[in-house]
Write a protein that holds these residues in place. Structure first.
Motif, PDB file in Angstrom:
ATOM      1  N   TYR A  69      18.461  13.832  36.601  1.00  0.00           N
ATOM      2  CA  TYR A  69      17.746  12.802  35.740  1.00  0.00           C
ATOM      3  C   TYR A  69      18.869  11.926  35.069  1.00  0.00           C
ATOM      4  O   TYR A  69      18.661  11.027  34.690  1.00  0.00           O
ATOM      5  N   HIS A  70      20.233  12.517  35.143  1.00  0.00           N
ATOM      6  CA  HIS A  70      21.020  11.825  34.099  1.00  0.00           C
ATOM      7  C   HIS A  70      21.564  10.525  34.969  1.00  0.00           C
ATOM      8  O   HIS A  70      21.662   9.600  34.371  1.00  0.00           O
ATOM      9  N   LYS A  71      21.510  10.664  36.204  1.00  0.00           N
ATOM     10  CA  LYS A  71      21.728   9.183  36.819  1.00  0.00           C
ATOM     11  C   LYS A  71      20.855   8.297  36.510  1.00  0.00           C
ATOM     12  O   LYS A  71      20.989   7.194  36.187  1.00  0.00           O
ATOM     13  N   TRP A  72      19.368   8.625  36.548  1.00  0.00           N
ATOM     14  CA  TRP A  72      18.374   7.834  36.232  1.00  0.00           C
ATOM     15  C   TRP A  72      18.360   7.307  34.872  1.00  0.00           C
ATOM     16  O   TRP A  72      18.205   6.264  34.397  1.00  0.00           O
ATOM     17  N   ILE A  73      18.748   8.206  33.825  1.00  0.00           N
ATOM     18  CA  ILE A  73      18.909   7.882  32.357  1.00  0.00           C
ATOM     19  C   ILE A  73      20.004   6.859  32.308  1.00  0.00           C
ATOM     20  O   ILE A  73      20.052   5.953  31.578  1.00  0.00           O
ATOM     21  N   ALA A  76      18.927   3.350  33.518  1.00  0.00           N
ATOM     22  CA  ALA A  76      17.892   2.721  32.503  1.00  0.00           C
ATOM     23  C   ALA A  76      18.638   2.333  31.166  1.00  0.00           C
ATOM     24  O   ALA A  76      18.524   1.298  30.604  1.00  0.00           O
ATOM     25  N   ALA A  77      19.659   3.152  30.930  1.00  0.00           N
ATOM     26  CA  ALA A  77      20.544   2.728  29.494  1.00  0.00           C
ATOM     27  C   ALA A  77      21.031   1.487  30.046  1.00  0.00           C
ATOM     28  O   ALA A  77      21.368   0.520  28.972  1.00  0.00           O
ATOM     29  N   VAL A  78      21.803   1.374  31.179  1.00  0.00           N
ATOM     30  CA  VAL A  78      22.667   0.302  31.370  1.00  0.00           C
ATOM     31  C   VAL A  78      21.630  -0.987  31.377  1.00  0.00           C
ATOM     32  O   VAL A  78      21.893  -2.022  31.179  1.00  0.00           O
TER      33      VAL A  78
END
Length: 139
Positions: A69-73, A76-78
């Protein structure tokens, strides 16, 4: 003599400094029927290691891919940052344009007021000019 050698090998074994050959000698010694009475307590351990060495795990292990999920978070933050910068920049530009418009409007109102005063003075000058012309024409 051999008993002293086995005891020294056991000490090395428990200190984890034995070689593979020395461990094989220990396994061979403890697999015999004639083990010294004070060393009999180690015989089951070496017997277990001999049996466990041959065991194989035959079941299939279901491997589920770990969802990161770190990659997707991070993505999303970017996206939120880019969205904020893009629309924040538009908002800032819009506010700057409104401010520039209001300042220009104030400046033009001031210019119009000064121009009206100037035209009033020109009207007095026009009357003065007409009066002067009448005076000069009559003479």
């Amino acid at each position: 003599m051999e008993l002293d050698k086995i005891q020294k090998l056991l000490e090395k074994y428990f200190e984890a400094t034995t070689t593979v050959e020395e461990e094989k000698q220990l396994r061979d010694y403890f697999s015999q029927d004639s083990v010294a009475p004070h060393l009999e307590q180690y015989a089951p351990m070496f017997a277990y290691f001999s049996i466990a060495k041959d065991e194989r795990f035959t079941k299939q292990v279901p491997l589920k891919p770990r969802v990161s999920y770190h990659k997707w978070i991070s993505i999303a933050a970017v996206a939120v940052m880019v969205f904020g910068i893009f629309f924040g920049n538009d908002y800032r530009e819009q506010k700057e344009a409104e401010f520039a418009y209001s300042e220009t409007k104030k400046a033009l109102n001031l210019l119009a007021q000064n121009l009206e005063r100037g035209t009033e003075k020109v009207a007095y000058l026009n009357e003065f000019e007409q009066a002067k012309q009448k005076i000069y024409n009559n003479n």
